[in-house]
Every structure is written in structure tokens, then in C-alpha cells.
Design a protein around this motif. Sequence first.
Motif, short mmCIF file in Angstrom:
data_model
loop_
_atom_site.label_atom_id
_atom_site.label_comp_id
_atom_site.label_asym_id
_atom_site.label_seq_id
_atom_site.Cartn_x
_atom_site.Cartn_y
_atom_site.Cartn_z
N LEU A 16 0.83 -1.21 0.00
CA LEU A 16 0.00 0.00 0.00
C LEU A 16 0.86 1.26 0.00
N GLN A 17 1.97 1.22 0.74
CA GLN A 17 2.88 2.37 0.73
C GLN A 17 3.48 2.59 -0.66
N TYR A 18 3.88 1.50 -1.31
CA TYR A 18 4.41 1.60 -2.67
C TYR A 18 3.37 2.23 -3.59
N SER A 19 2.13 1.74 -3.48
CA SER A 19 1.05 2.25 -4.31
C SER A 19 0.80 3.73 -4.03
N LEU A 20 0.86 4.12 -2.77
CA LEU A 20 0.62 5.51 -2.39
C LEU A 20 1.70 6.43 -2.94
N TRP A 21 2.96 6.06 -2.82
CA TRP A 21 4.05 6.94 -3.21
C TRP A 21 4.42 6.86 -4.68
N LEU A 22 4.45 5.66 -5.25
CA LEU A 22 5.00 5.49 -6.60
C LEU A 22 4.01 4.97 -7.62
N GLY A 23 2.90 4.44 -7.20
CA GLY A 23 1.97 3.81 -8.13
C GLY A 23 1.09 4.81 -8.88
N GLU A 24 0.23 4.26 -9.72
CA GLU A 24 -0.70 5.08 -10.50
C GLU A 24 -1.66 5.78 -9.56
N GLY A 25 -1.80 7.10 -9.71
CA GLY A 25 -2.65 7.87 -8.82
C GLY A 25 -1.98 8.19 -7.51
N GLY A 26 -0.67 8.00 -7.41
CA GLY A 26 0.06 8.24 -6.17
C GLY A 26 0.49 9.69 -6.04
N LEU A 27 1.29 9.93 -5.05
CA LEU A 27 1.72 11.29 -4.75
C LEU A 27 2.63 11.87 -5.82
N ARG A 28 3.45 11.05 -6.46
CA ARG A 28 4.32 11.54 -7.53
C ARG A 28 3.48 12.06 -8.69
N GLU A 29 2.46 11.30 -9.06
CA GLU A 29 1.57 11.73 -10.14
C GLU A 29 0.78 12.97 -9.74
N LEU A 30 0.38 13.05 -8.48
CA LEU A 30 -0.34 14.22 -7.98
C LEU A 30 0.53 15.46 -8.08
N THR A 31 1.81 15.35 -7.72
CA THR A 31 2.74 16.47 -7.83
C THR A 31 2.90 16.90 -9.28
#
Length: 125
Positions: A16-31
Motif C-alpha cells: 500500500l505504501q508503494y502504491s501511495l508513493w510510486l503507483g498510478e494515482g500516487g503522490l508523484r503523479e499528484l505532484t
Amino acid sequence: MLKWLAVVLIALLGLLQYSLWLGEGGLRELTHIRSRVDTLAAETETLEARNQRLAAEVVDLKNGLDAIEERARSDIGMVRSDEQFFWVPGVEPEDSPVDGPEGEGLTPSGVPATSPPVTSEGSRP
């Protein structure tokens, strides 16, 4: 059994942490999306200001003959029939106020409608 449950829960938490930070719809994409929104907002603001200037110019062209005469003079080099056109090579024209009746007798520059051509000495042939 409790040990295996703890391992599975920790693995699930890591996924879940991987998905949150690096996955599709994660924080990187949000930034990335936020930076794109900021860029597009700035571009939109510039275009809206341009559209407002153009809309004001359209209203001015529809309502006032001064704007039409100014456009005719600057864009296509028109002069009035009661004016003489002098071309001096290497000299930029000055922005001067328009004299006389509005919009009367505009003709293409270089070929005045009622005045004979002027020679380089300033005399007429």
C-alpha cells in the motif's frame, strides 16, 4: 500463526505504501498534475488578457472610426485624399495624432488620390 499474520500485514502495508508513493494515482503523479495545472493556469491567464484586449479592439472597431482609420494607416499604409505621402528611406514613421475628418478619402499610401507625385527634391513634376 500469529507470526504469519504479522508478516502478511506488514507485506500488505508495504504494498500500500508503494502504491501511495510510486503507483498510478500516487503522490508523484499528484505532484506532476499540480505543476501542470499551475503551468496551464498561467497560460490561460495570459490568453484571457489577450482575449480581453482583442474584444476591446473589436468593440472599438465596431463603434469608432478613429480605430478603423488607425488600423488602415498602420496595417495597410492608407492616407487621406487631402494628405501627401512622403517616404524617406531609413527613417521610421512617428506615431502622430490623426488630423481632419474621420475616415474620409483613405487611399493606399504611395499613390495619393488627388495629389500628383512628389519628386525627391520636394517639387512636383
